[in-house]
Design an enzyme around this catalytic site. Structure first.
Site, PDB file in Angstrom:
ATOM      1  N   GLU A   1      21.390  33.830   6.873  1.00 44.21           N
ATOM      2  CA  GLU A   1      22.614  33.489   6.125  1.00 44.21           C
ATOM      3  C   GLU A   1      22.316  32.413   5.082  1.00 44.21           C
ATOM      4  O   GLU A   1      22.756  32.498   3.930  1.00 44.21           O
ATOM      5  CB  GLU A   1      23.689  33.008   7.100  1.00 44.21           C
ATOM      6  CG  GLU A   1      24.947  32.457   6.438  1.00 44.21           C
ATOM      7  CD  GLU A   1      25.527  31.262   7.169  1.00 44.21           C
ATOM      8  OE1 GLU A   1      25.732  30.213   6.529  1.00 44.21           O
ATOM      9  OE2 GLU A   1      25.774  31.370   8.392  1.00 44.21           O
ATOM     10  N   HIS A   2      21.543  31.404   5.459  1.00 40.45           N
ATOM     11  CA  HIS A   2      21.188  30.337   4.519  1.00 40.45           C
ATOM     12  C   HIS A   2      20.313  30.867   3.388  1.00 40.45           C
ATOM     13  O   HIS A   2      20.520  30.525   2.221  1.00 40.45           O
ATOM     14  CB  HIS A   2      20.448  29.217   5.255  1.00 40.45           C
ATOM     15  CG  HIS A   2      21.353  28.226   5.915  1.00 40.45           C
ATOM     16  ND1 HIS A   2      21.364  26.894   5.587  1.00 40.45           N
ATOM     17  CD2 HIS A   2      22.284  28.374   6.894  1.00 40.45           C
ATOM     18  CE1 HIS A   2      22.256  26.251   6.328  1.00 40.45           C
ATOM     19  NE2 HIS A   2      22.823  27.133   7.139  1.00 40.45           N
TER      20      HIS A   2
ATOM     21  N   GLU B   1      20.570  20.288  10.366  1.00 38.73           N
ATOM     22  CA  GLU B   1      21.827  20.745  10.970  1.00 38.73           C
ATOM     23  C   GLU B   1      21.732  20.725  12.488  1.00 38.73           C
ATOM     24  O   GLU B   1      22.667  20.321  13.181  1.00 38.73           O
ATOM     25  CB  GLU B   1      22.157  22.167  10.506  1.00 38.73           C
ATOM     26  CG  GLU B   1      22.857  22.249   9.181  1.00 38.73           C
ATOM     27  CD  GLU B   1      23.419  23.633   8.942  1.00 38.73           C
ATOM     28  OE1 GLU B   1      23.706  24.350   9.924  1.00 38.73           O
ATOM     29  OE2 GLU B   1      23.570  23.999   7.766  1.00 38.73           O
TER      30      GLU B   1
END
Length: 829
Positions: A65-66, A143
């Site tokens: 996704e990133h 994160e």
């Protein structure tokens, strides 16, 4: 091979399904035409998430996704979706869930095609270079560190501890430096295979929502959706049982927080709507319900019911109770009452009144939803009510929650009454009696007294004409300026007392917010205008003269889990908390506070009839109306440092640089400067320097002053190092701007000016702009004046603004979770 499409089209009061529906071969497309919307939104939902990756590579789905945001050959990162949406004043995000990944954005209609083109392109043709992967893995690792230190996230993850160890909910899926083994060929093959198998049309749903005709939305979907790779729909692997012990429920107790979890299996279609229907009434605070009884018996302050997980016939229901005490008997009593209520609820015959109410609730949420909310709702295929399949699923859910019928009840349970704000508005009452009069004196009250009070209230509440009256969305902000600090904890208690009213208002399409900002208390209403007078009346009654039970209630001591550090700083930046008075709150103290308070307000897009009703309602307003409260805050100088106590953790810093003057020309230059800063600041500090994932810059307004806000949270860099990196970025900013070509300047300038057009300016943004303009003392034509100033800008003016920013010509305020580093910074008083 390009994708083919099948359609679901909806517009107000009409839903049609096109006949060519081949979900195993085609991209599914949902279109929603809503003429009242000012913006357009797209959501692309991929049926693949964290639980679909190979066990050897946890975090792969989130990592992908990133990577997809890092540009394509055609649209490099500085021209990609993120940079494009920011430049157009839109919003975007992505979310990797257990079994799905969502990409979504919202833009003005004029820029929507460019966003949709970039979205489909980045999903179909990602670059995924090894260099990009290494950089983004470090972002994911930052994160992960923040996630592992975040009390809220860890408490949420711990809720799954009672599940079967083999269920993927128990596993690690965040991804970090060690689980994402980039040099390993097997990992690279798995990454490519995951993208190839799942990021194709057969596994996707594209949902578009906007004011355009359906034909225009359909043409956009056909044009850009067809570039997605074609493919077959893949059945995702079914998970093992949620629990294997035979007992399908467990509890966790931490202090005064009680968590009850219920594992549900083999649920039929319609289960998502069924559980949402149940949660709606389970957590209702209306008399005769479970929460009301828990509060009456002083067992719990609150109850929150949530569907934590749902897939392939499985569901995990979570009930969170904020208990009033730590007594060992409290959880037992709570479960006993829950069992009774479930038995009572299960015994109802098809819940006809509640099903009718539920349909109204869903319709109202659709009426007030933004384009982005509508597109996300449609991508999930959310139900608009509880149909026959949902009814059957509800009975199955209740059977699993309550296997045995309850024959005797210890309480007179009742179904919740209808929401008073949903079906009709409540007429705001006329002015009451003068203090000291009885009903016998009513005829002696003079119209002059009513008119005198009404004139003061009308002058203190101004109605902006910046946006036309809109029956689908209006806004109201009321402000009390307190003459002295409030008694300790009083604002928090008043806020809690509004909980039931806030829920009712939200269901009826009105957001009710009661917050503080420095020495001010603010009451905001936003949404459908028709219920606003009735909602406001109840809010003013609750705030002005709380019921006797308000003072008798035991305050909740179950502290909320702390926010991420950067979010704590943002909250403090917005609210500017002031120390409370050491006095204990009581009725006399509250009345004294109101007696010395002065108030004003602003309404926007309110129809004339609603304005009149609100003016009558404001006769119940505590405090003294004062149209002279807004005095512009003088421009500051120097560099002030504020350390936020109690926010230890990763190093985090906010820097706010106000515009040096109050002129609209300067504000326009700094607004364009802020827009031009966003992408390079993010690229430099987050991507290149890899300081962390909490990196942003934005234009913000506070106390009527406009400025640029820079924020960074880093697991590695110290606050001093973050300061140095920001200073270096600002040092080179004028040179970067000088390198921009003329088309880039023109595009950015035009995009910013268009964002202020009334036809496309979202209501919430317009209200914030106009409220801050009121605080700054600007005239009523603030928006068109500002737009004209933006259109008159030249590159030389903006570059000069960048030099002013570099020199902190308007001063600078720092908010951090570390002490002041010394000169040139001074500790804020």
């Amino acid at each position: 091979m390009s994708a083919s499409l099948f359609w679901k089209c909806s517009c107000p009061r009409r839903i049609t399904l096109c006949p060519h529906w081949r979900p195993c071969q085609r991209l599914r497309v949902s279109l929603r035409h809503a003429p009242h919307l000012k913006r357009c939104a797209a959501t692309l939902r991929v049926a693949a998430g964290s639980h679909d990756v190979p066990l050897a590579w946890p975090g792969l789905a989130h990592f992908l996704e990133h990577l997809l945001f890092l540009g394509t050959e055609r649209f490099p990162v500085e021209q990609g979706l993120m940079a494009y949406v920011r430049a157009q004043g839109g919003q975007l995000n992505a979310r990797t869930c257990e079994r799905a990944t969502e990409f979504f954005f919202e833009l003005p209609a004029s820029a929507f095609a460019g966003g949709l083109e970039r979205l489909c392109e980045m999903l179909a043709q990602p670059r995924m270079s090894l260099e990009d992967q290494h950089r983004e893995r470090e972002v994911l690792h930052a994160e992960f560190i923040a996630w592992s230190r975040d009390a809220t996230a860890q408490r949420q993850f711990a809720l799954f501890d009672g599940l079967h160890a083999a269920h993927p909910l128990r596993a690690f899926h965040a991804g970090n430096r060690y689980s994402l083994n980039l040099p390993n060929n097997a990992f690279q093959q798995a990454l490519q295979q995951f993208h190839r198998e799942y990021y194709q049309a057969g596994q996707m749903v594209l949902s578009l929502a906007g004011p355009q005709p359906l034909e225009e939305l359909r043409a956009l979907a056909e044009r850009y959706g067809s570039c997605l790779p074609s493919g077959q729909h893949l059945e995702q692997t079914a998970p093992p049982a949620l629990m294997t012990t035979g007992n399908q429920t467990y509890q966790q107790l931490s202090g005064q927080r009680l968590d009850l979890l219920f594992a549900l299996e083999r649920l039929p279609a319609g289960a998502t709507a069924a559980v949402d229907f149940l949660c709606t009434w389970l957590q209702s605070a209306k008399p005769g319900g479970l929460l009301a009884e828990l509060q009456q018996r002083q067992l719990a302050h609150s109850l929150k019911a949530t569907l934590l997980y749902e897939f392939a016939g499985q569901a995990l229901l979570h009930l969170e109770f904020d208990l009033t005490s730590v007594a060992a008997s409290a959880p037992v009593q709570v479960r006993e009452l829950l069992t009774e209520w479930l038995g009572f609820f299960s015994a109802q015959a098809d819940w006809a009144p509640l099903r009718e109410e539920y349909v109204l609730l869903q319709q109202r949420q659709i009426e007030v939803a933004s384009a982005l909310e509508l597109s996300r709702r449609d991508s999930r295929q959310a139900a608009d009510g509880l149909d026959e399949s949902g009814l059957a699923a509800l009975k199955q859910v209740l059977k699993q929650l309550q296997p045995q019928a309850v024959e005797h009840f210890s309480h007179d349970w009742r179904l919740p009454p209808a929401n008073p704000f949903l079906r009709s508005t409540i007429e705001a009452p006329r002015a009451g009696l003068i203090r000291g009069q009885t009903s016998a004196h009513r005829g002696l009250r003079t119209f002059a007294q009513d008119r005198s009070r009404g004139r003061k209230e009308s002058s203190a509440l101004s109605f902006s004409q910046a946006l036309p009256a809109d029956p689908s969305g209006s806004a109201l902000t009321l402000r009390w300026q307190l003459a002295s600090p409030a008694p300790m904890g009083l604002h928090a208690r008043l806020l809690r007392s509004l909980a039931t009213l806030r829920d009712d208002a939200r269901q009826a399409g009105v957001e009710l917010i009661f917050t503080s900002c420095g020495k001010d208390w603010l009451l905001k209403l936003h949404g459908l205008p028709s219920p606003m007078p009735a909602v406001l009346l109840q809010a003013l009654k609750a705030l002005g003269r709380p019921a006797e039970s308000f003072w008798q209630e035991q305050a909740s001591v179950n502290a909320e889990a702390p926010l991420l550090t950067i979010r704590q700083l943002l909250k403090a930046f917005s609210e500017q908390p002031q120390p409370d008075s050491p006095a204990q709150p009581d009725p006399e103290a509250l009345q004294a506070l109101w007696a010395s308070a002065r108030w004003d307000g602003l309404g926007l897009a309110l129809p004339a009839a609603i304005q009149e009703a609100l003016s009558r309602t404001l006769q119940q307003m505590p405090g003294t109306a004062d149209a002279t409260l807004c005095r512009p805050v003088p421009a500051g100088t120097g560099q002030q440092w504020q350390n936020l106590p109690g926010s230890a953790g990763e190093h985090a810093l906010l820097l706010f640089y106000p515009v040096p003057s109050a002129s609209l020309a300067d504000e326009a230059a700094w607004r364009l400067l802020g827009q031009l800063c966003q992408t390079p600041f993010y690229q430099r500090l987050r991507v290149e320097l890899q300081l962390g994932y909490g990196v942003f810059s934005a234009v913000r307004q506070r106390n009527g002053r406009t400025g640029l806000l820079f924020g960074v949270q880093s697991p590695g860099a110290t606050v001093t190092e973050i300061l140095q990196h920001i200073a270096q970025f600002l040092e080179h900013l004028p040179e970067q701007l000088q390198a921009l070509d003329e088309p880039s300047w023109n595009d950015q300038q035009q995009a910013l000016a268009q964002q202020l057009q009334p036809a496309t300016l979202p209501l919430d943004q317009a209200m914030e702009l106009l409220w801050q303009a009121k605080l700054a003392g600007h005239s009523s034509d603030y928006l068109p004046q500002l737009q004209g100033c933006i259109e008159a800008l030249t590159p030389a003016i903006v570059i000069q603004a960048a030099r002013q920013l570099r020199e902190a010509a308007g001063g600078c305020s720092a908010l951090a979770n570390r002490p002041c580093p010394g000169t040139p910074w001074q500790v804020a008083e």
